[in-house]
Write an enzyme that holds these catalytic residues in place. Sequence first.
Site, PDB file in Angstrom:
ATOM      1  N   LYS A 224      -1.347   5.677  10.138  1.00 33.25           N
ATOM      2  CA  LYS A 224      -2.044   6.565   9.192  1.00 33.25           C
ATOM      3  C   LYS A 224      -3.450   6.902   9.682  1.00 33.25           C
ATOM      4  O   LYS A 224      -4.050   6.198  10.479  1.00 33.25           O
ATOM      5  CB  LYS A 224      -2.013   5.959   7.780  1.00 33.25           C
ATOM      6  CG  LYS A 224      -0.593   6.092   7.197  1.00 33.25           C
ATOM      7  CD  LYS A 224      -0.459   5.664   5.766  1.00 33.25           C
ATOM      8  CE  LYS A 224       1.012   5.914   5.323  1.00 33.25           C
ATOM      9  NZ  LYS A 224       1.321   5.349   4.015  1.00 33.25           N
ATOM     10  N   ARG A 259       6.028  -1.374   6.229  1.00 31.55           N
ATOM     11  CA  ARG A 259       6.803  -0.179   6.607  1.00 31.55           C
ATOM     12  C   ARG A 259       6.187   0.380   7.877  1.00 31.55           C
ATOM     13  O   ARG A 259       5.026   0.803   7.860  1.00 31.55           O
ATOM     14  CB  ARG A 259       6.724   0.826   5.444  1.00 31.55           C
ATOM     15  CG  ARG A 259       7.534   2.083   5.629  1.00 31.55           C
ATOM     16  CD  ARG A 259       7.400   2.973   4.396  1.00 31.55           C
ATOM     17  NE  ARG A 259       8.145   4.213   4.576  1.00 31.55           N
ATOM     18  CZ  ARG A 259       7.665   5.264   5.231  1.00 31.55           C
ATOM     19  NH1 ARG A 259       6.461   5.240   5.752  1.00 31.55           N
ATOM     20  NH2 ARG A 259       8.405   6.360   5.355  1.00 31.55           N
TER      21      ARG A 259
HETATM   22  N1  PMM Z   1       4.148   6.308   3.368  1.00 32.17           N
HETATM   23  C1  PMM Z   1       4.780   7.426   3.743  1.00 32.17           C
HETATM   24  C2  PMM Z   1       6.087   7.698   3.308  1.00 32.17           C
HETATM   25  N2  PMM Z   1       6.747   6.833   2.503  1.00 32.17           N
HETATM   26  N3  PMM Z   1       6.794   4.809   1.319  1.00 32.17           N
HETATM   27  C3  PMM Z   1       6.179   3.681   0.915  1.00 32.17           C
HETATM   28  N4  PMM Z   1       6.832   2.811   0.098  1.00 32.17           N
HETATM   29  N5  PMM Z   1       4.902   3.382   1.303  1.00 32.17           N
HETATM   30  C4  PMM Z   1       4.185   4.201   2.107  1.00 32.17           C
HETATM   31  O1  PMM Z   1       3.016   3.876   2.417  1.00 32.17           O
HETATM   32  C5  PMM Z   1       4.796   5.419   2.553  1.00 32.17           C
HETATM   33  C6  PMM Z   1       6.129   5.690   2.117  1.00 32.17           C
HETATM   34  C7  PMM Z   1       4.066   8.420   4.626  1.00 32.17           C
HETATM   35  O2  PMM Z   1       4.108   8.021   5.967  1.00 32.17           O
HETATM   36  P1  PMM Z   1       5.122   8.665   7.065  1.00 32.17           P
HETATM   37  O3  PMM Z   1       4.983  10.158   6.983  1.00 32.17           O
HETATM   38  O4  PMM Z   1       4.642   8.092   8.348  1.00 32.17           O
HETATM   39  O5  PMM Z   1       6.511   8.217   6.740  1.00 32.17           O
END
Ligand code: PMM
Length: 278
Positions: A224, A259
């Site tokens: 991020k 994650r």
């Molecule tokens: N961040 C993203 C997408 N889904 N789900 C959860 N539970 N927590 C998060 O911090 C989260 C998520 C955005 O990140 P990406 O675009 O790299 O998937």
Amino acid sequence: MMSNQSPIDGRQDHQRTLVMGILNVTPDSFADGGEHFDFEDAVRHGHKLFDEGADIIDVGGESTRPGAERVSLEDELHRVIPVITELRELGAIVSVDTMRPEVAKAAISAGATIVNDVSGGLADPLMAKVIAGAPDIQYVAMHWRGHSKNMQNLTSYDEVVRDVKNELDDRVSELLQAGVAPEQIILDPGIGFAKDSEHNWALLRGLERLQLLGYPLLVGVSRKRFLGELVGAEVPADRDHATLAITSDLARREVWGVRTHSVKPHRDAIEVIEELYY
Ligand code: PMM
């Protein structure tokens, strides 16, 4: 010592931090540039995450990158369901990253056992009913204030840890009221969602206060932007070392899951923390 209980059972004494590998089946995802948009590529990448030891593979068909437009229900279903079916055949534990109850339902039918809802049920009130009707399914309720298109205008907090805690507590109350069982619920502070860098750091420092809510915590910091700002990494993939430092810290603090885009380095880091402290 590792226990024999299911690795995704959130309620026991000590359990090593789980690694949720990210599989974004989107043309415009935040951190991997839509690398895994094509079905074949997505399945190949899912295999890689599984082989590297992902405890859970999180399949998403809608980008939540700041400013992103919504995808149609049809497109989202078309992107995620075939990939979930394929990964279940491999034996992977699959979560579906969706705000839509229709997608959650179809994903559960295809074998997903976790619903990861970045809106914590706020985007569609029917989501809570779907989860209540599927008592074997775990549900990640993330802290969220609005869709990606305008979430960066929703970053006003009195005291961010207290406000996020209260807003997550409201989500929990609504879920329980809809009939969701406490054992189903996992909470997530929503790093980067309606938050600036200082909010993100404050939440990471204050996670123990969120743990007081009594639910397992999932945390997503992988690649991020706030990490890029700290270490001077423009390119998301160059933020992996910074991400890994946070994983080690979260494993020490017994967070339920992280994650992440890459899996093996995180499994290794967690192994080290286990050996040192547990
Ligand atoms: N961040 C993203 C997408 N889904 N789900 C959860 N539970 N927590 C998060 O911090 C989260 C998520 C955005 O990140 P990406 O675009 O790299 O998937």
